[in-house]
Design a protein around this motif. Structure first.
Motif, PDB file in Angstrom:
ATOM      1  N   ARG A 279       0.760  -1.160  -0.062  1.00 49.61           N
ATOM      2  CA  ARG A 279      -0.002  -0.126   0.057  1.00 49.61           C
ATOM      3  C   ARG A 279       0.691   1.237   0.100  1.00 49.61           C
ATOM      4  N   GLY A 280       2.083   1.112  -0.041  1.00 48.98           N
ATOM      5  CA  GLY A 280       3.073   2.228  -0.289  1.00 48.98           C
ATOM      6  C   GLY A 280       2.916   3.318   1.094  1.00 48.98           C
ATOM      7  N   VAL A 286       7.044  10.744   1.392  1.00 48.67           N
ATOM      8  CA  VAL A 286       5.637  11.082   1.226  1.00 48.67           C
ATOM      9  C   VAL A 286       5.025  11.150   2.594  1.00 48.67           C
ATOM     10  N   ARG A 287       5.065  10.270   3.422  1.00 50.89           N
ATOM     11  CA  ARG A 287       4.517  10.114   4.612  1.00 50.89           C
ATOM     12  C   ARG A 287       4.935  11.483   5.406  1.00 50.89           C
ATOM     13  N   VAL A 296       2.894  15.928  -2.232  1.00 52.84           N
ATOM     14  CA  VAL A 296       1.765  15.289  -2.595  1.00 52.84           C
ATOM     15  C   VAL A 296       1.654  15.148  -4.186  1.00 52.84           C
ATOM     16  N   ARG A 297       1.931  16.146  -4.811  1.00 53.87           N
ATOM     17  CA  ARG A 297       1.557  16.346  -6.233  1.00 53.87           C
ATOM     18  C   ARG A 297       2.677  15.453  -6.939  1.00 53.87           C
ATOM     19  N   ALA A 311       0.161   8.682  -2.170  1.00 51.39           N
ATOM     20  CA  ALA A 311      -0.955   9.571  -2.269  1.00 51.39           C
ATOM     21  C   ALA A 311      -2.332   9.348  -1.931  1.00 51.39           C
ATOM     22  N   ALA A 312      -2.660   8.057  -2.490  1.00 46.26           N
ATOM     23  CA  ALA A 312      -4.241   7.720  -2.173  1.00 46.26           C
ATOM     24  C   ALA A 312      -4.672   7.652  -0.748  1.00 46.26           C
ATOM     25  N   ARG A 313      -3.626   7.634   0.191  1.00 49.37           N
ATOM     26  CA  ARG A 313      -3.966   7.590   1.556  1.00 49.37           C
ATOM     27  C   ARG A 313      -4.084   8.922   2.278  1.00 49.37           C
ATOM     28  N   ILE A 314      -3.770  10.027   1.430  1.00 45.03           N
ATOM     29  CA  ILE A 314      -3.753  11.283   1.861  1.00 45.03           C
ATOM     30  C   ILE A 314      -5.306  11.668   1.903  1.00 45.03           C
TER      31      ILE A 314
END
Length: 464
Positions: A279-280, A286-287, A296-297, A311-314
């Protein structure tokens, strides 16, 4: 009848329309040694008299249930910090077990945490230090605590600590505290990194984040010392990064592919393999950079699947990045958007629902603010899959006749969803109270008359 009584009673306990007198009756039911139903203890917005009953309840399980409620006010739970039972205090110290990612637990007041941290029972102190719900201010305050375990946890708040507190922790008499502090400080101290590499307990952590002299880095590459950790190190010289990019170890190449300084062309030139279920959540930059729009971008627009998944976790993705990720053909990205993002598009939510089914899909359909409602009865009432027929119950336009029909559905989850709906005709609701697999849903139906709720308590033997 016993199973029916227990099941219906559990439903009544979580019924949102349960009147206060019956609620108090349920809470008092454990005075002779039984614990009240868990759903009563975890109800949101318990009235004051109910809270007082719980806090003084003779059964410790009742007080433990309230101590671990994610819906109780922190100030109310904090009153259990002086409970006579160490099991209750330990449950309070650790806090609720949260299984829903969008559920946020407000931390206990710092004063209550301070009392629990100095509790005479070690299990209470340990539970507090293991709690995921501590306020950042309290974590930082432990830097000067007289217990080494507390000071070691305070190291997690390293950026918030003063220079004096950091220096004290680096010179702490407890070797575990010193090691934890050095693993933070080594990010800007090459000599400290080199010293940590001599300790097997800290070598991997130091290689992952510590400032490296070139000679130390070359030796570690030559000796293949924790290469996957080394491949993440921000200070690794560029030529050594290139060498590790073609390392025979797949984990090393994957770590190189995730380095933040790589542009997309170089990143995707690395021969890496991302796990189908990864899941990255291990992509540290990023975290750690969630507050930086550029970080994020970069993650969301990358072709690297693990960066897109990170990124999808944000939960605060800009709308254009959310739309971009919604078009990515990656089930893991879909799942993460459905779990973490309150604005996930309906098409993503429906893809996740159709693919996963079961408990997860039911949770998402019931709790996600964007999960569709209108038009579901027309689309799914006659669907061949029972999991989809259950969606028809969510439609505000579903008729009582349809709800009643679905309460007889061949699939038990669909029958239960229909039985829980207040549009279910009263005669069928009463009938469902006598069906073992439907009794709990019927008891929880807010349209159940008060006298029927009281009758369930009577039949279950709950004292009046």
């Amino acid at each position: 009848m016993v199973a029916f009584h227990a099941s219906a009673l559990d439903g009544v306990a979580r019924n949102p329309a349960l009147p206060t007198p019956l609620l108090l009756r349920l809470l008092a039911s454990g005075a002779d040694g039984d614990r009240p139903p868990r759903d009563v203890l975890h109800r949101p917005g318990l009235p004051g008299p109910a809270v007082e009953l719980i806090l003084a309840h003779p059964h410790p399980g009742a007080r433990i249930g309230f101590a671990t409620s994610a819906r109780a006010e922190p100030a109310q739970r904090a009153r259990l910090a002086d409970d006579p039972s160490p099991k209750v205090r330990a449950a309070l110290a650790h806090g609720p077990e949260v299984y829903e990612p969008r559920t946020k637990v407000a931390p206990l007041p710092d004063a209550a945490c301070a009392r629990l941290l100095d509790d005479p029972d070690p299990s209470v102190r340990e539970a507090l230090l293991e709690s995921p719900h501590l306020a950042p201010s309290f974590v930082a305050s432990m830097a000067t605590h007289h217990r080494g375990a507390a000071r070691r946890e305070a190291v997690r708040a390293w950026p918030a600590l003063s220079a004096g507190e950091r220096s004290a922790l680096l010179a702490d008499p407890d070797p575990e505290v010193r090691r934890a502090a050095e693993l933070q400080e080594c990010r800007r101290d090459a000599r400290m990194t080199a010293a940590l590499l001599r300790d097997p307990k800290s070598a991997a952590g130091a290689l992952r984040r510590g400032l490296l002299d070139r000679a130390v880095a070359e030796r570690c590459v030559a000796e293949r010392t924790h290469l996957a950790a080394l491949a993440e190190n921000p200070s690794l010289p560029a030529d050594l990064v290139e060498r590790l990019a073609v390392d025979p170890d797949e984990a090393v190449r994957l770590a190189v592919s995730l380095r933040p300084e790589l542009d997309e062309t170089r990143r995707m030139a690395v021969d890496f393999t991302a796990g189908d279920l990864d899941r990255g959540n291990g992509v540290w930059w990023v975290r750690d950079g969630l507050a930086d729009p550029e970080v994020v971008r970069r993650a969301a627009t990358s072709a690297h699947p693990l960066l897109r998944r990170a990124a999808a976790r944000i939960p605060h993705l800009p709308s254009d990045l959310l739309r971009l990720l919604a078009r990515v053909e990656d089930p893991v990205v879909d799942n993460l958007l459905g779990i973490h993002h309150p604005d996930a598009p309906e098409e993503v939510l429906m893809r996740v629902f159709a693919r996963l089914g079961g408990t997860f899909s039911a949770w998402m359909a019931e709790t996600h603010p964007r999960f569709p409602r209108e038009g579901l009865a027309t689309r799914y009432a006659n669907h061949p899959d029972g999991n989809h027929r259950r969606l028809a119950v969510r439609d505000p336009a579903a008729t009582p006749e349809l709800i009643e029909r679905l309460s007889h559905d061949p699939v038990v989850r669909t029958r239960q969803a229909a039985t829980l709906d207040p549009r279910l005709p009263l005669h069928r609701l009463r009938e469902a109270l006598l069906v073992p697999e439907l009794a709990s849903s019927a008891g929880a139906n807010p349209a159940l008359p008060e006298d029927e709720m009281a009758a369930v308590l009577d039949r279950a033997g709950v004292p009046a």
